[in-house]
Design a protein around this motif. Structure first.
Motif, PDB file in Angstrom:
ATOM      1  N   LEU A  96     -35.876 -33.800 -16.186  1.00 23.10           N
ATOM      2  CA  LEU A  96     -36.700 -32.839 -15.467  1.00 23.10           C
ATOM      3  C   LEU A  96     -36.094 -31.433 -15.554  1.00 23.10           C
ATOM      4  O   LEU A  96     -36.775 -30.429 -15.783  1.00 23.10           O
ATOM      5  N   PHE A  97     -34.769 -31.401 -15.411  1.00 24.32           N
ATOM      6  CA  PHE A  97     -34.092 -30.116 -15.469  1.00 24.32           C
ATOM      7  C   PHE A  97     -34.208 -29.509 -16.884  1.00 24.32           C
ATOM      8  O   PHE A  97     -34.400 -28.307 -17.049  1.00 24.32           O
ATOM      9  N   GLY A  98     -34.090 -30.381 -17.883  1.00 25.88           N
ATOM     10  CA  GLY A  98     -34.244 -29.920 -19.275  1.00 25.88           C
ATOM     11  C   GLY A  98     -35.611 -29.332 -19.498  1.00 25.88           C
ATOM     12  O   GLY A  98     -35.772 -28.270 -20.116  1.00 25.88           O
ATOM     13  N   LEU A  99     -36.617 -30.007 -18.954  1.00 27.48           N
ATOM     14  CA  LEU A  99     -37.995 -29.535 -19.089  1.00 27.48           C
ATOM     15  C   LEU A  99     -38.145 -28.154 -18.438  1.00 27.48           C
ATOM     16  O   LEU A  99     -38.765 -27.235 -18.987  1.00 27.48           O
ATOM     17  N   LEU A 100     -37.520 -28.034 -17.279  1.00 28.22           N
ATOM     18  CA  LEU A 100     -37.573 -26.776 -16.545  1.00 28.22           C
ATOM     19  C   LEU A 100     -36.942 -25.648 -17.363  1.00 28.22           C
ATOM     20  O   LEU A 100     -37.497 -24.557 -17.508  1.00 28.22           O
ATOM     21  N   LEU A 101     -35.769 -25.965 -17.934  1.00 30.48           N
ATOM     22  CA  LEU A 101     -35.083 -24.958 -18.733  1.00 30.48           C
ATOM     23  C   LEU A 101     -35.887 -24.582 -19.968  1.00 30.48           C
ATOM     24  O   LEU A 101     -35.872 -23.427 -20.405  1.00 30.48           O
ATOM     25  N   ALA A 102     -36.581 -25.558 -20.523  1.00 24.83           N
ATOM     26  CA  ALA A 102     -37.355 -25.307 -21.745  1.00 24.83           C
ATOM     27  C   ALA A 102     -38.386 -24.208 -21.511  1.00 24.83           C
ATOM     28  O   ALA A 102     -38.702 -23.433 -22.418  1.00 24.83           O
TER      29      ALA A 102
END
Lengths: 549, 289
Positions: free
Chosen positions: B121-127
């Motif tokens: 989820l955090f990766g998606l947010l950063l993306a």
């Protein structure tokens, strides 16, 4: 140190915030002449009426007429004005209104009579009887209880119209003032709300995507085709056009009118034309013993001689800039030399002609001899002139309000350098973004009114597009320099209306080429224009594919 | 200024004369750098009090200082500057509060609370940070238009209530706090909420101040979004409103700078008030606003 500075400046600013509340003062009114009005529908008589006698007409601008009866304002008629209880009779050459007409505008022979409330733009007659609006009749309005020509239809009653425009700054305030005046005065209860938008093309595009377009907008000429293709702008319905009452554009400069049409449909009505003008330093001219002609443009010989005489003691004869300034002068000179920028279909660039090379060579030599260093954005050539480091500058009329703060500035038409008299210019035009018939009708009522009253728009420094607003001496009373610029309105040539044409020719092609030549980075003028023209042709072709029908 | 003295101390072993010289050199350099940053501000304020004719020249001291430019801006009933000012102030404050609350909560969750899919989820947010913000302009506008929120303050606010950068920033900060501090709180019987409010958040004051400044400034200076949403003159923000008082093709520098001064003052005051936090947090996080 930082802290103290910040606190001090903050303090100063806060004090100034507190210290400012003053009342605005109203503008001066225009006086006018009354006269004998039309007598019910037929052409008006040119009977007596003396120089604003009983009618309370203030300063008389007309030749024969004066107001009679209870006319309160009768303006600028050559023979006529209002009579009876007419309250406003404007700009009639022979007649104004009579009876209980409240507004009779711009009739060449007649205005309204009887109980007409608005009689507009009739060449011979206005309305009579109980006509409420008589618009644009070429031979006459109606008489005896009939309504004349087209009028504001019932569907327009009480409509709210939102209008966006790129007219920020003082221009926008003038427009808002006009919108408010119309909203107050029109008997149909139409309300117009004007909002000036910075970056208005982006706003229009985003609003179109979100389905939140205004009902109408003011637009610069060459932005229209792309917006029309993308269905942001809507063609004007026949009903709207007949309400506007502009006929087939007889009252407008033909090219400005022609620019409002795209793919066989009318999208725009010209509001103004803004041509390049010449600003000059009157003190310097006086000292050098040069007189600026007032009734015609300077000739090339006169201009060259003036430049040479004035170009001394660290003062340039004329300030030539790059960017907008260089490119608009280049366009002007090409056309004055008898050349063209593009073919009639708008498919092929033609500015790399002999006329083009001559134009750019002349401009370069002029710049090199006067202000070689002046370049960049923010119109530095205008600043140089305002700092009295140059005796002349050729630029847009929108600098007028700033120039008027400087006592030494004189105004003149752009010189005629070549065999033709042509001036670069553009136009603000009125266009619709709604296709709802009732909204279109209401917007058309407003456009018609605005066009009739566009002499007021000259306050913003722009030349009204409508002939009746340019003639009859009204401009002199509203904004004298604009009256001078108005002589050039018909000399403005427009490009064919093809989507993206201005950028394809100018911003991405001859613009950079002209700059490179003017700054001495490119010596070979012909080669510079040839490669620019090649680029233009490529872009025009791409645009043709992208925006094909 | 306190941080500056550190390199000076190092030269203390040298003879007094050379110490003086190095001090002179150091302060000369610092003053020059300081001037570099302060001159534009000075020019802004001096131009704002120049009459029109003087704005055409580049001079530092106005010959006949006047408040005419401010009068022009504040007296004109068609230019509701005070209203714009309050709009901007209100929106920027609301934005800042909302971002501080939401981003610190989210950042803490990503840093400390284990839940399934957290990293994904955090990766998606950063993306989403990788994509240029302008891409969201039209979709956001359509959303707001469909909600019938055009010309409303909530319409301006909705897309910016929480920011990805802030979440990331707060997460990094919370991860840097020794876990033992929180564990000690748990041992004493504190709940997650108590630990967050009593232990972690107070430690993050500096980071919060940085985030507050960045958010406030971003909102205060934001132009395009409020321009797109607001079509009513009274509801526009200061930058948008001031843009409308400039002509299409002309610039009256006096008025422009008077407007800029009005815009700059709150920021200068904010900076003066929070200066210590800003310097601290820049030193701590290595991030510049």
């Amino acid at each position: 140190m930082f802290n103290r500075l910040h606190r001090m400046t903050a303090l100063i600013m806060l004090m100034s915030l507190l210290g400012v509340i003053l009342a605005a003062c109203g503008g001066g009114g225009t006086g006018g002449t009354g006269g004998t009005g039309g007598t019910g529908g037929t052409t008006a008589s040119t009977a007596p009426g003396g120089e604003g006698t009983t009618g309370g007409a203030a300063s008389a601008a007309g030749t024969t007429g004066g107001g009679a009866g209870t006319a309160t304002t009768a303006t600028a008629g050559t023979t006529g004005g209002g009579a009876g209880t007419a309250t406003t009779a404007t700009a009639g050459t022979t007649g104004g209104g009579a009876g209980t007409a409240t507004t009779a505008t711009a009739g060449t022979t007649g205005g309204g009579a009887g109980t007409a409330t608005t009689a507009t733009a009739g060449t011979t007659g206005g309305g009579a009887g109980t006509a409420t609006t008589a618009t644009a009749g070429t031979t006459g309005g109606a008489a005896g209880g009939q309504t004349a020509a087209a009028e504001c239809p019932a569907t327009a009653q009480g409509q709210q119209i939102t209008m966006w425009s790129p007219l920020t700054g003082p221009d926008g305030d003038e427009m808002t003032g006009l919108a408010n005046q119309f909203s107050q005065d029109n008997p149909q209860g139409i309300r117009v709300q004007h909002v000036a938008q910075p970056q208005y093309l982006e706003k229009l595009n985003t609003a179109a995507a979100g389905g939140a377009l205004p009902d109408m907008t003011v637009i610069r000429t060459y932005d229209m085709p792309e917006m029309a293709v993308r269905n942001v702008l809507k063609p004007m319905s026949d009903e709207a056009l007949s309400i506007i009452g502009a006929g087939s554009g007889e009252e407008f400069p033909p090219e400005a009118w022609q620019a409002g049409e795209f793919r066989g449909q009318r999208y725009m009505i010209p509001l103004d034309v803004h041509p390049l003008v010449l600003y000059y330093n009157r003190d310097m001219f006086q000292q050098a013993g040069i007189t600026m002609p007032t009734d015609r443009p300077m000739t090339r010989e006169e201009f060259d001689a003036a430049v040479q005489a004035l170009n001394k003691n660290g003062v340039a004869g004329v300030a030539i800039g790059t960017g907008f300034g260089g490119a608009t002068l280049f366009q002007t000179l090409v056309r004055q030399n008898g050349g063209t920028l593009v073919n009639e279909e708008g498919t092929e660039a033609t500015y790399n002609s002999e006329e083009g090379v001559q134009a750019l060579t002349y401009l370069r030599d002029l710049k090199q001899a006067n202000t070689p260093q002046v370049s960049g954005t923010g119109d530095p050539e205008v600043k140089v002139f305002q700092q009295q480091r140059a005796a002349m500058v050729m630029h847009g009329p929108w600098h007028l309000s700033d120039m008027q703060k400087l006592p030494f500035v004189g105004y003149a038409q752009l010189p005629q350098f070549g065999p033709e008299f042509s001036v670069w210019g553009n136009s603000h035009q009125l266009t619709l973004a709604t296709d709802d018939p009732a909204k279109q009708a209401a917007a058309a009522c407003w456009i018609g009114w605005l066009s009739q009253n566009s002499v007021q728009w000259a306050k913003a420094g722009q030349v009204p597009a409508r002939q009746s607003a340019r003639e009859g001496g009204q401009l002199e009373s509203v904004m004298p320099p604009v009256a001078l610029f108005a002589a050039q309105a018909e000399a403005v040539e427009f490009l064919p209306q093809v989507p993206g044409i201005e950028a394809a020719l100018w911003a991405q092609a001859f613009g950079p080429a002209v700059d490179a030549v003017l700054l001495g980075q490119q010596q070979d003028v012909g080669a510079a224009l040839d490669s620019a023209a090649q680029k233009s042709n490529q872009l025009l072709q791409q645009n043709a594919q992208r925006y094909q029908q | 200024m306190a941080t500056v003295s550190v390199p000076v101390e190092r030269t203390s072993s040298r003879p007094a004369g050379s110490k003086l010289i190095s001090r002179i050199v150091l302060y000369t350099v610092l003053v020059l750098i300081g001037l570099f940053f302060v001159l534009p501000l000075v020019w802004m304020f001096t131009t704002a009090v120049k009459p029109f004719v003087e704005t055409l020249q580049i001079t530092w001291i106005p010959q006949e200082p006047t408040l005419q430019n401010f009068r022009d801006i504040f007296n004109d009933p068609s230019i509701p500057v005070l209203r714009w000012f309050l709009n901007s102030l209100g929106l920027a404050t609301a934005f800042t509060l909302s971002v501080l609350v939401l981003d610190s909560l989210a950042g803490y969750a990503y840093a400390r609370i284990e839940f399934p899919g957290r990293n994904a989820l955090f990766g998606l947010l950063l993306a989403t940070l990788v994509m240029p913000g302008i891409m969201f302009l039209v979709p956001n506008f359509i959303t707001i238009a469909r909600l019938n929120w055009l010309n409303t303050y909530q319409g301006v606010m909705a897309p910016g209530l929480a920011g990805v950068f802030g979440v990331f920033f707060m997460r990094q900060f919370f991860q840097g706090i020794p876990k033992e501090l929180e564990e000690a709180a748990y041992i004493d019987g504190a709940s997650v909420w108590t630990t967050f409010f009593r232990v972690s958040l107070p430690l993050a004051k500096g980071a919060l101040a940085t985030l507050a400044i960045i958010t406030f400034l971003t909102s205060w200076n934001d132009f395009l979004w409020p321009l797109l949403i607001m079509n009513v003159r009274e509801r526009q923000t200061l930058p948008v409103g001031l843009a409308t008082i400039q002509g299409q093709y002309t610039f009256d520098y006096g008025k422009l700078m008077a407007g800029a001064a009005v815009t700059a003052i709150p920021v200068l005051i904010l900076y003066t008030l929070l200066q210590r936090y800003i310097v601290q947090s820049v030193a701590m996080s290595g991030l510049k606003g």
